[in-house]
Motif scaffolding. Structure first.
Motif, PDB file in Angstrom:
ATOM      1  N   GLN A 261       0.550  -8.750  32.601  1.00 26.47           N
ATOM      2  CA  GLN A 261       1.724  -9.562  32.307  1.00 26.47           C
ATOM      3  C   GLN A 261       1.837 -10.747  33.267  1.00 26.47           C
ATOM      4  O   GLN A 261       2.174 -11.863  32.865  1.00 26.47           O
ATOM      5  CB  GLN A 261       2.991  -8.709  32.395  1.00 26.47           C
ATOM      6  CG  GLN A 261       4.261  -9.452  31.985  1.00 26.47           C
ATOM      7  CD  GLN A 261       4.277  -9.809  30.517  1.00 26.47           C
ATOM      8  OE1 GLN A 261       4.168  -8.948  29.653  1.00 26.47           O
ATOM      9  NE2 GLN A 261       4.399 -11.102  30.221  1.00 26.47           N
ATOM     10  N   ASN A 265       2.274 -14.679  32.403  1.00 24.43           N
ATOM     11  CA  ASN A 265       3.381 -15.470  32.946  1.00 24.43           C
ATOM     12  C   ASN A 265       2.871 -16.699  33.696  1.00 24.43           C
ATOM     13  O   ASN A 265       3.417 -17.799  33.566  1.00 24.43           O
ATOM     14  CB  ASN A 265       4.226 -14.609  33.887  1.00 24.43           C
ATOM     15  CG  ASN A 265       4.962 -13.501  33.167  1.00 24.43           C
ATOM     16  OD1 ASN A 265       5.002 -13.463  31.948  1.00 24.43           O
ATOM     17  ND2 ASN A 265       5.543 -12.591  33.928  1.00 24.43           N
ATOM     18  N   THR A 266       1.816 -16.499  34.502  1.00 17.33           N
ATOM     19  CA  THR A 266       1.260 -17.606  35.270  1.00 17.33           C
ATOM     20  C   THR A 266       0.648 -18.659  34.351  1.00 17.33           C
ATOM     21  O   THR A 266       0.840 -19.867  34.549  1.00 17.33           O
ATOM     22  CB  THR A 266       0.195 -17.094  36.258  1.00 17.33           C
ATOM     23  OG1 THR A 266       0.774 -16.102  37.114  1.00 17.33           O
ATOM     24  CG2 THR A 266      -0.356 -18.223  37.107  1.00 17.33           C
ATOM     25  N   GLY A 323       4.105  -9.250  40.803  1.00 22.51           N
ATOM     26  CA  GLY A 323       4.102  -9.329  39.346  1.00 22.51           C
ATOM     27  C   GLY A 323       3.840  -7.987  38.709  1.00 22.51           C
ATOM     28  O   GLY A 323       2.772  -7.748  38.142  1.00 22.51           O
ATOM     29  N   HIS A 340      13.637  -9.744  35.453  1.00 24.84           N
ATOM     30  CA  HIS A 340      12.323  -9.245  35.865  1.00 24.84           C
ATOM     31  C   HIS A 340      12.001  -7.886  35.252  1.00 24.84           C
ATOM     32  O   HIS A 340      10.920  -7.689  34.677  1.00 24.84           O
ATOM     33  CB  HIS A 340      12.239  -9.148  37.394  1.00 24.84           C
ATOM     34  CG  HIS A 340      10.916  -8.660  37.896  1.00 24.84           C
ATOM     35  ND1 HIS A 340       9.877  -9.502  38.210  1.00 24.84           N
ATOM     36  CD2 HIS A 340      10.443  -7.391  38.109  1.00 24.84           C
ATOM     37  CE1 HIS A 340       8.826  -8.798  38.592  1.00 24.84           C
ATOM     38  NE2 HIS A 340       9.143  -7.512  38.551  1.00 24.84           N
ATOM     39  N   ILE A 343      11.267  -8.088  31.572  1.00 21.08           N
ATOM     40  CA  ILE A 343       9.965  -8.706  31.297  1.00 21.08           C
ATOM     41  C   ILE A 343       8.828  -7.701  31.495  1.00 21.08           C
ATOM     42  O   ILE A 343       7.884  -7.646  30.699  1.00 21.08           O
ATOM     43  CB  ILE A 343       9.755  -9.930  32.205  1.00 21.08           C
ATOM     44  CG1 ILE A 343      10.733 -11.048  31.827  1.00 21.08           C
ATOM     45  CG2 ILE A 343       8.306 -10.432  32.118  1.00 21.08           C
ATOM     46  CD1 ILE A 343      10.750 -12.201  32.819  1.00 21.08           C
TER      47      ILE A 343
END
Length: 389
Positions: A261, A265-266, A323, A340, A343
């Motif tokens: 994930q 996200n990055t 992360g 957070h 997600i």
């Protein structure tokens, strides 16, 4: 920027034997869970993944080591490891007190009696750990925990939305349909990736009888290897450094493959047109566990570290920086980003019931079969070398 595991392919290891535990207070002969935590010894020697024991040297605003030292008087000496095999080798030296081991290392450490059973009563914050992380095959034996859960994540299917249509919802896209993306498929560079193929076969070829992607007899392993050799013809590169995978997806060198994930996200933050999904077959995943050396020179400080690193505020700091989904349920109230935990599905046990966490394959079948010999990690390592050619 948040950091993730900089893992590389694992090297060969010897055949594994399962360790057994006896009662709630002891494990293998000679390994006994500590009964009390006394005064700290003044230091603790830690083996950790990058991003797990930050002291402000990488980012002055990211520091949970110095507050621990101030609070306990235990100086933290951290050795950052790049692979699970490196962690196993370092723990065998007996020079370290605790390690943030992943599921592809934990059983090796237990089997070799390099780690001791953990008395969870001595870790008050353990009570707030999500139930889905307690007493799992990769961190316990016979009702005895061998570590304290740290966090978890799933290995997702990521793809470029401008290059892969229709949107995939199955691992079929990187296995049976990999030829649609010649030279543009990517996969995690480790023998444990064999479990991803086994999971797909478990759902699509029931006649093989796979019940657990980490418990494969020779016939089942051969089927997974054949599938991965077929996939190999479409692989552009195998990845181990997550930043390189982000770059590959941004540049279009990779258009589909497995990812974490944090990678998605990055990549999205860097304007790459990607999406990551948990396919309908489910997925493999990882969960890290803080384990204590059976030869720990500083066991009191080690226990203090375990309780500190999963305390709500610190667990939230680590999860946000690294992360991942935190292990402590109360950490979700402490994350900088209020979304957070949503997600990363931190409190969604139905989501994680679809995730098969990395577990070291052993000759004793992990799916409960008693009249069959399964393949162990050494065999998987040889098979991975053969797959990659």
């Amino acid at each position: 920027m948040r950091k993730a595991k900089f893992w590389t392919a694992s090297m060969g290891v010897g055949a594994l034997l399962l360790a057994t535990a006896c009662g709630s207070g002891t494990g293998d002969k000679g390994a006994t869970a500590q009964r009390t935590v006394g005064k700290g010894e003044g230091r603790v020697d830690v083996i950790a993944w990058a991003g797990y024991a930050e002291d402000g040297s990488n980012d002055p605003k990211v520091d949970w080591v110095h507050p621990f030292e101030k609070s306990t008087g235990c100086k933290v000496n951290t050795k950052v490891a790049g692979t699970s095999d490196e962690m196993v080798a370092l723990m065998k030296t007996g020079q370290y007190d605790t390690v943030s081991a992943s599921g592809d290392a934990t059983l090796r450490l237990i089997a070799a009696k390099d780690v001791a059973p953990v008395n969870t009563d001595l870790v008050p914050n353990y009570r707030d750990v999500f139930s889905g992380l307690k007493m799992r095959p990769f961190n316990s034996r016979n009702g005895q925990m061998y570590g304290i859960p740290h966090g978890r994540g799933a290995n997702l299917l990521m793809y470029r939305t401008d290059r892969v249509t229709p949107a995939p919802d199955s691992w079929k896209a990187v296995f049976d349909d990999a030829a649609k993306y010649p030279g543009k498929v990517t996969a995690y560079d480790s023998p444990i990736y064999i479990a991803d193929a086994a999971l797909y076969l478990m759902k699509t070829e029931p006649a093989l009888g796979i019940k657990d992607p980490y418990a494969l007899d020779q016939t089942q392993l051969d089927a997974a290897v054949a599938l991965l050799k077929k996939q190999r013809r479409s692989i552009g590169e195998y990845w181990s450094d997550y930043q390189k995978e982000v770059t590959a997806f941004k540049g279009g060198d990779s258009v589909i493959g497995d990812a974490w994930q944090v990678i998605a996200n990055t990549a999205l933050a860097e304007k790459a047109p990607v999406k990551a999904v948990l396919p309908k077959e489910g997925a493999t995943g990882w969960s890290d566990t803080w384990m204590i050396s059976a030869k720990a020179a500083h066991p009191n400080c080690a226990y203090k570290w375990l309780n500190w690193i999963i305390s709500p505020k610190v667990n939230a700091q680590v999860a946000s920086y690294f992360g991942e989904a935190p292990a402590n349920a109360k950490a979700c109230r402490e994350t900088t980003d209020p979304h957070h935990c949503a997600i990363y599905h931190a409190d969604d046990e139905s989501y994680y019931r679809r995730v098969h966490f990395w577990t070291t394959p052993t000759r004793q079948c992990l799916d409960g079969r008693t009249h069959t010999t399964c393949t162990d990690y050494a065999q998987w390592t040889r098979a991975w070398t053969e797959i990659k050619g």
